[in-house]
Design a protein around this motif. Structure first.
Motif, PDB file in Angstrom:
ATOM      1  N   ALA A  53       5.555  25.480 -23.508  1.00  0.00           N
ATOM      2  CA  ALA A  53       6.599  26.060 -22.661  1.00  0.00           C
ATOM      3  C   ALA A  53       6.514  27.585 -22.668  1.00  0.00           C
ATOM      4  O   ALA A  53       6.728  28.233 -21.637  1.00  0.00           O
ATOM      5  N   ILE A  54       6.207  28.158 -23.824  1.00  0.00           N
ATOM      6  CA  ILE A  54       6.030  29.615 -23.898  1.00  0.00           C
ATOM      7  C   ILE A  54       4.872  30.043 -23.003  1.00  0.00           C
ATOM      8  O   ILE A  54       4.979  31.011 -22.235  1.00  0.00           O
ATOM      9  N   GLU A  55       3.762  29.322 -23.095  1.00  0.00           N
ATOM     10  CA  GLU A  55       2.602  29.664 -22.278  1.00  0.00           C
ATOM     11  C   GLU A  55       2.922  29.551 -20.788  1.00  0.00           C
ATOM     12  O   GLU A  55       2.525  30.408 -19.988  1.00  0.00           O
ATOM     13  N   ALA A  56       3.630  28.479 -20.409  1.00  0.00           N
ATOM     14  CA  ALA A  56       3.986  28.298 -19.000  1.00  0.00           C
ATOM     15  C   ALA A  56       4.888  29.431 -18.521  1.00  0.00           C
ATOM     16  O   ALA A  56       4.718  29.968 -17.415  1.00  0.00           O
ATOM     17  N   PHE A  57       5.834  29.831 -19.353  1.00  0.00           N
ATOM     18  CA  PHE A  57       6.719  30.944 -19.007  1.00  0.00           C
ATOM     19  C   PHE A  57       5.913  32.231 -18.841  1.00  0.00           C
ATOM     20  O   PHE A  57       6.126  32.989 -17.879  1.00  0.00           O
ATOM     21  N   GLN A  58       4.990  32.484 -19.750  1.00  0.00           N
ATOM     22  CA  GLN A  58       4.180  33.703 -19.664  1.00  0.00           C
ATOM     23  C   GLN A  58       3.336  33.711 -18.391  1.00  0.00           C
ATOM     24  O   GLN A  58       3.178  34.750 -17.751  1.00  0.00           O
ATOM     25  N   ARG A  59       2.828  32.558 -18.024  1.00  0.00           N
ATOM     26  CA  ARG A  59       1.993  32.471 -16.826  1.00  0.00           C
ATOM     27  C   ARG A  59       2.824  32.629 -15.554  1.00  0.00           C
ATOM     28  O   ARG A  59       2.444  33.367 -14.639  1.00  0.00           O
ATOM     29  N   PRO A  67      -2.119  33.583 -21.038  1.00  0.00           N
ATOM     30  CA  PRO A  67      -0.958  33.484 -21.940  1.00  0.00           C
ATOM     31  C   PRO A  67      -1.395  33.047 -23.324  1.00  0.00           C
ATOM     32  O   PRO A  67      -2.307  32.230 -23.475  1.00  0.00           O
ATOM     33  N   ASP A  68      -0.751  33.609 -24.352  1.00  0.00           N
ATOM     34  CA  ASP A  68      -1.152  33.299 -25.726  1.00  0.00           C
ATOM     35  C   ASP A  68      -0.161  32.402 -26.449  1.00  0.00           C
ATOM     36  O   ASP A  68      -0.385  32.024 -27.604  1.00  0.00           O
ATOM     37  N   GLY A  69       0.960  32.079 -25.802  1.00  0.00           N
ATOM     38  CA  GLY A  69       1.919  31.168 -26.417  1.00  0.00           C
ATOM     39  C   GLY A  69       2.644  31.746 -27.612  1.00  0.00           C
ATOM     40  O   GLY A  69       3.125  30.993 -28.468  1.00  0.00           O
TER      41      GLY A  69
END
Length: 289
Positions: A53-59, A67-69
């Motif tokens: 979810a962190i990676e998706a948000f960063q993208r 994104p590095d998560g």
């Protein structure tokens, strides 16, 4: 809710439960930006779903290519997560629909003649600039104005704030990428700063930079872009206003001083792309026809 964490959250970070919970709650707040991953369960447990979810948000919300998560206490990701709302780009140029365009140009011979008369130059001179600036159609496959995103201009308008996190959007001149990459770049930049993103793109038939909207006759870059979306006749109007606002540029066009014109129109690095000679050659071809 305030996005304050003591230590890092994500892949390879400390992942203290209290910090993880804060990040998960913020991800839930901005759930629309976690697609296609979806929302994590806000329970303070650092698991694969949280990292994804962190990676998706960063993208999606931050426009990161890689994104590095991870979310660090003083990092860019926590600053984005802590925003009350992330609306996304609002200008209609970002709407994901196809803008229908007529098969024929709205720039009629009469309009070109009027533009040349207004600038005190030859018709062939106006057409030469258009031919060199737009080597393909004034519109892309979706009916949007042809653009070129200039990352060194975005760097200037954002004072280098994204040089490290988004080097393909903010950095030295060059590395433009493919024609098909321009609007994705523009949209990613708009997630960071929409007004600043519209200014470093050059638009339409005459590839006028958004940052020159005042000289092109528009009070805001948003109004300029909207006009560029209307018709290529608007592109011609902007060109006449832009050139007419600069006495040196106008005189160079009148005198067919192509190096002098290109140095003002395309900037001090005009020689790298041989703009002056390209315009001279185009004018010579067009004036014979």
């Amino acid at each position: 809710m305030v996005g304050v964490i003591a230590r890092g959250v994500g892949r390879g970070r400390a992942n203290d439960p209290a910090d993880v919970l804060v990040v998960e709650q913020l991800l839930v707040r901005h759930g629309r930006w976690t697609f296609p991953q979806g929302l994590p369960v806000a329970n303070g447990t650092a698991d694969a779903a949280t990292f994804a979810a962190i990676e998706a948000f960063q993208r999606n919300a931050m426009g990161l290519l890689k994104p590095d998560g991870t979310v660090d206490p003083a990092g860019l990701t926590i600053r984005f997560l802590d925003r009350p709302i992330i609306a996304g780009p609002r200008h209609k140029v970002f709407r994901e629909i196809c803008w229908a365009r007529p098969e024929t140009s709205s720039i009629t011979p009469a309009l070109v003649e009027a533009a040349a008369k207004s600038l005190g130059c030859e018709v062939a001179a106006v057409r030469a600039v258009a031919q060199v600036e737009t080597k393909r159609s004034p519109w892309d496959e979706e009916g949007r104005p042809t653009i070129l995103f200039e990352r060194h201009k975005f760097r200037t308008h954002t004072r280098g704030a994204y040089n490290r996190s988004h080097p393909d959007l903010s950095g030295p001149q060059g590395a433009y990428g493919r024609f098909s990459a321009q609007y994705p770049k523009l949209r990613r930049a708009a997630m960071l700063d929409e007004a600043a993103a519209l200014k470093p793109a050059s638009w339409g038939t005459f590839q006028i930079l958004g940052e020159n909207h005042n000289e092109a006759g528009y009070k805001s870059v948003e109004a300029f872009v909207e006009a560029m979306m209307e018709s290529d006749a608007r592109h011609l109007e902007a060109f006449v206003a832009f050139v007419g606002a600069n006495k040196g540029m106008r005189k160079a066009l009148q005198d067919k001083d192509w190096a002098g014109f290109a140095s003002r129109y395309n900037g001090p690095d005009y020689k790298k792309n041989d703009y002056g000679n390209q315009m001279r050659a185009a004018y010579e071809r067009l004036s014979k026809g």
